[in-house]
Write an enzyme that holds these catalytic residues in place. Sequence first.
Site, PDB file in Angstrom:
ATOM      1  N   GLY A 172      -9.178  -2.919  -9.468  1.00  0.00           N
ATOM      2  CA  GLY A 172      -9.657  -4.177  -8.889  1.00  0.00           C
ATOM      3  C   GLY A 172      -8.678  -4.797  -7.922  1.00  0.00           C
ATOM      4  O   GLY A 172      -8.996  -5.792  -7.256  1.00  0.00           O
ATOM      5  N   GLY A 173      -7.467  -4.223  -7.802  1.00  0.00           N
ATOM      6  CA  GLY A 173      -6.460  -4.784  -6.906  1.00  0.00           C
ATOM      7  C   GLY A 173      -6.683  -4.372  -5.463  1.00  0.00           C
ATOM      8  O   GLY A 173      -7.662  -3.698  -5.123  1.00  0.00           O
ATOM      9  N   ASP A 218      -9.219  -1.904 -15.057  1.00  0.00           N
ATOM     10  CA  ASP A 218      -8.429  -3.072 -14.650  1.00  0.00           C
ATOM     11  C   ASP A 218      -8.427  -4.079 -15.792  1.00  0.00           C
ATOM     12  O   ASP A 218      -9.392  -4.149 -16.558  1.00  0.00           O
ATOM     13  CB  ASP A 218      -9.008  -3.707 -13.385  1.00  0.00           C
ATOM     14  CG  ASP A 218      -7.965  -4.515 -12.613  1.00  0.00           C
ATOM     15  OD1 ASP A 218      -7.542  -4.045 -11.547  1.00  0.00           O
ATOM     16  OD2 ASP A 218      -7.575  -5.593 -13.088  1.00  0.00           O
ATOM     17  N   LYS A 250      10.393  -0.258  -2.279  1.00  0.00           N
ATOM     18  CA  LYS A 250      11.345  -1.089  -3.027  1.00  0.00           C
ATOM     19  C   LYS A 250      11.993  -0.335  -4.179  1.00  0.00           C
ATOM     20  O   LYS A 250      12.949  -0.818  -4.790  1.00  0.00           O
ATOM     21  CB  LYS A 250      10.651  -2.356  -3.521  1.00  0.00           C
ATOM     22  CG  LYS A 250      10.248  -3.291  -2.388  1.00  0.00           C
ATOM     23  CD  LYS A 250       9.458  -4.486  -2.888  1.00  0.00           C
ATOM     24  CE  LYS A 250       9.131  -5.433  -1.732  1.00  0.00           C
ATOM     25  NZ  LYS A 250       8.318  -4.802  -0.693  1.00  0.00           N
ATOM     26  N   LYS A 302       9.653   0.348 -10.682  1.00  0.00           N
ATOM     27  CA  LYS A 302       8.881   1.389 -10.003  1.00  0.00           C
ATOM     28  C   LYS A 302       9.700   2.677  -9.887  1.00  0.00           C
ATOM     29  O   LYS A 302       9.153   3.784  -9.981  1.00  0.00           O
ATOM     30  CB  LYS A 302       8.433   0.906  -8.618  1.00  0.00           C
ATOM     31  CG  LYS A 302       7.434  -0.242  -8.650  1.00  0.00           C
ATOM     32  CD  LYS A 302       6.137   0.115  -9.367  1.00  0.00           C
ATOM     33  CE  LYS A 302       5.263   1.036  -8.556  1.00  0.00           C
ATOM     34  NZ  LYS A 302       3.956   1.281  -9.222  1.00  0.00           N
ATOM     35  N   LEU A 347      -0.678  -4.565   4.686  1.00  0.00           N
ATOM     36  CA  LEU A 347      -1.180  -5.767   5.340  1.00  0.00           C
ATOM     37  C   LEU A 347      -2.401  -6.310   4.615  1.00  0.00           C
ATOM     38  O   LEU A 347      -3.359  -5.599   4.364  1.00  0.00           O
ATOM     39  CB  LEU A 347      -1.556  -5.463   6.793  1.00  0.00           C
ATOM     40  CG  LEU A 347      -0.390  -5.254   7.758  1.00  0.00           C
ATOM     41  CD1 LEU A 347      -0.902  -4.655   9.062  1.00  0.00           C
ATOM     42  CD2 LEU A 347       0.325  -6.569   8.023  1.00  0.00           C
ATOM     43  N   SER A 355      -2.751  -7.364   1.542  1.00  0.00           N
ATOM     44  CA  SER A 355      -2.902  -7.187   0.097  1.00  0.00           C
ATOM     45  C   SER A 355      -2.619  -8.509  -0.615  1.00  0.00           C
ATOM     46  O   SER A 355      -1.919  -9.379  -0.102  1.00  0.00           O
ATOM     47  CB  SER A 355      -1.959  -6.103  -0.415  1.00  0.00           C
ATOM     48  OG  SER A 355      -0.610  -6.471  -0.209  1.00  0.00           O
ATOM     49  N   THR A 364      12.019 -16.014   5.326  1.00  0.00           N
ATOM     50  CA  THR A 364      13.264 -16.139   4.583  1.00  0.00           C
ATOM     51  C   THR A 364      14.502 -15.968   5.460  1.00  0.00           C
ATOM     52  O   THR A 364      15.528 -16.613   5.239  1.00  0.00           O
ATOM     53  CB  THR A 364      13.316 -15.117   3.432  1.00  0.00           C
ATOM     54  OG1 THR A 364      13.158 -13.798   3.973  1.00  0.00           O
ATOM     55  CG2 THR A 364      12.223 -15.397   2.418  1.00  0.00           C
ATOM     56  N   ARG A 370      15.389 -14.761  -0.969  1.00  0.00           N
ATOM     57  CA  ARG A 370      15.095 -15.099  -2.356  1.00  0.00           C
ATOM     58  C   ARG A 370      15.788 -14.109  -3.295  1.00  0.00           C
ATOM     59  O   ARG A 370      16.229 -13.040  -2.844  1.00  0.00           O
ATOM     60  CB  ARG A 370      13.579 -15.066  -2.581  1.00  0.00           C
ATOM     61  CG  ARG A 370      12.823 -16.074  -1.757  1.00  0.00           C
ATOM     62  CD  ARG A 370      11.323 -15.863  -1.829  1.00  0.00           C
ATOM     63  NE  ARG A 370      10.924 -14.590  -1.235  1.00  0.00           N
ATOM     64  CZ  ARG A 370       9.659 -14.170  -1.135  1.00  0.00           C
ATOM     65  NH1 ARG A 370       8.693 -14.937  -1.588  1.00  0.00           N
ATOM     66  NH2 ARG A 370       9.374 -13.014  -0.592  1.00  0.00           N
TER      67      ARG A 370
END
Length: 630
Positions: free
Chosen positions: A294-295, A317, A413, A425, A452, A454, A475, A543
């Site tokens: 569902g994401g 989900d 990341k 991850k 882009l 999301s 930031t 951050r």
Amino acid sequence: MHSRKRFDLMRTPAAAFLHDLVMVPVAWFAALWTRFNFEAIPSAYLDESVLWLPLVMGLQVGAFIYFGLYRGHWRFASMPDLARIIKAVVVGGLATMAIIFMFSRLEGMPRSLFPLYMLLLMFLLGGPRFLYRWFKDRKLYLTKGKRVLIVGAGRGGEMLVRDMFRDPEHSLQPIAFVDDDPRKRGIDIHGVRVAGSCGQIPDLVDELDIDMVIIAMPSASSKQIRYVVELCEEAGVEFRMLPKMADLIAGRVSTGALREVSIEDLLGRDPVKLDLPAIRAGMSGKCILVSGGGGSIGSELCRQVARLGPARLVIVDHSEYNLYRIDYELTRQYPDIEIVSMLCDVTDPSAVDQVFERHRPAVILHAAAYKHVPLLEPQVREAVHNNVIGTRTVADAADRFGSEIFVLVSTDKAVNPANIMGATKRMAEIYCQNLSQHSATRYITVRFGNVLGSAGSVVPLFLEQIRQGGPVTVTHPEITRYFMTIPEASQLILQAGVMGKGGEIYVLDMGQPVKIVYLAEQMIRLSGLEPGSDIEIEFTGLRPGEKLYEELFHEKETLVSTEHSKILLARYRTWDWERLQKLLHDISVACQRYDEDSLRGAMHEFVPELSPTPPAALPSNVIPLDSHKA
């Protein structure tokens, strides 16, 4: 259909040449007839005129070509065109008279024939041209819609102009095309001239009093679109664009299909070329399970899989609303496919086993994960529990129930992580890579950057800040990220899934990293505002856990190319299997006890490169995308 074909032929250089060729003998004999007061022509004069006609036609055609009568088009006949006609006719006529004089001293040829011939030929060549232009222009003279400059004189532009002329309200008035293809320069498309190249947009906007620019390049790269958008912004003119190539092929190109330029248009890349037969062979007719379906990424994966014709699509989900949305969408669009939507938490072994027991999926696309960096930074237990334990639970079920392929959706990341999310991850990657060596299931990792649009990404945040009048918060002025559109990421995940043999880390080619401040500036401009005057950009500082830049592979992971130009292969690092299992057991126990100190220690043992300190400068291989170079 036949009338359209005849209409098209009238505008070709060959048709114009044929017309002019026919007009030469018409003018020649009409001049002779005029000389004899429109009465019967004496046979001696008529025979002599017929004798010299091939010479007249040959010399005149040579003059037509020499003076460039076929470089322009009738739709734009003008005074320079008339001057060329006069020169060609006079030179051809005088040359004819001189040659005939040398051979026959003009015996049997009236002296007045030549000036009459030249005058009549000028009229017969120039008259139809200017009449054609008047006929084509009158439709434009009567309309009062927005004056439009169209970028791209290809199929999309041609279909758009045709639709504009069919519009009974004439709300858009096509004035000219621009196109960088030199072969199209000066040609006429449905009566609209290609007036120059894209670089001339600011000048043509001013010269032709343009109200709107329409980008009619369905296959254009983001670099080309950025270039055109910047020229439109320089000209201070409104701009729109046609849909992508899929809509063009489907015949959905019309004035009603125009849309605003999106940030995906500016930052996306060239369309991905997929090995569709291989993907279809790997997915079609099988049971496919998408976790986190569902994401943002998961739902697009479901859409892509549904198009491939699976025997069954199982969507898992833990969000009831997200699951409902994708289930509602796909069951309506694909009524012939069995779609099963199941509420399930991937960290719940009993629920996961129940799903696998019931459906026995052959392919698992594991997109379920927490991904918001600042939110996860103080919540180590939740991040580890979902991203590591959840991945292990689903991966182990795939092994036990004999699934063929397990694809882990990872992130840039995870490389030299500076935050909890990236570290979790990376831990999931390590487990899947090493599990592949102990299972018949092929475990494949796909790693890419930001997507882009999301959920929770920077694009929706910037849009909301712009709607509220600013400021748009960035930031750091030098922070960069890799970007990819959701469909592109999903397609490449499927491609990597069918390529993998097991244990690989596939790194998606993310192109050039983009400065976030450039992204903010372009989103403000696309909203019709000016950064710095209408909407301020405010720098808030990095951050916790945030890096200035992201990397797609670790220095110990040697990248090699694959058969797909957009997918690279990183060599993974092996672990001792017993040690890995013990460490994961300790992590699972620490999650049950909510012991975050132990989790942090285990995380550093798992990912020793984890560093809480973001790098201070960009590495030499990262090229920021400055707005003036876009």
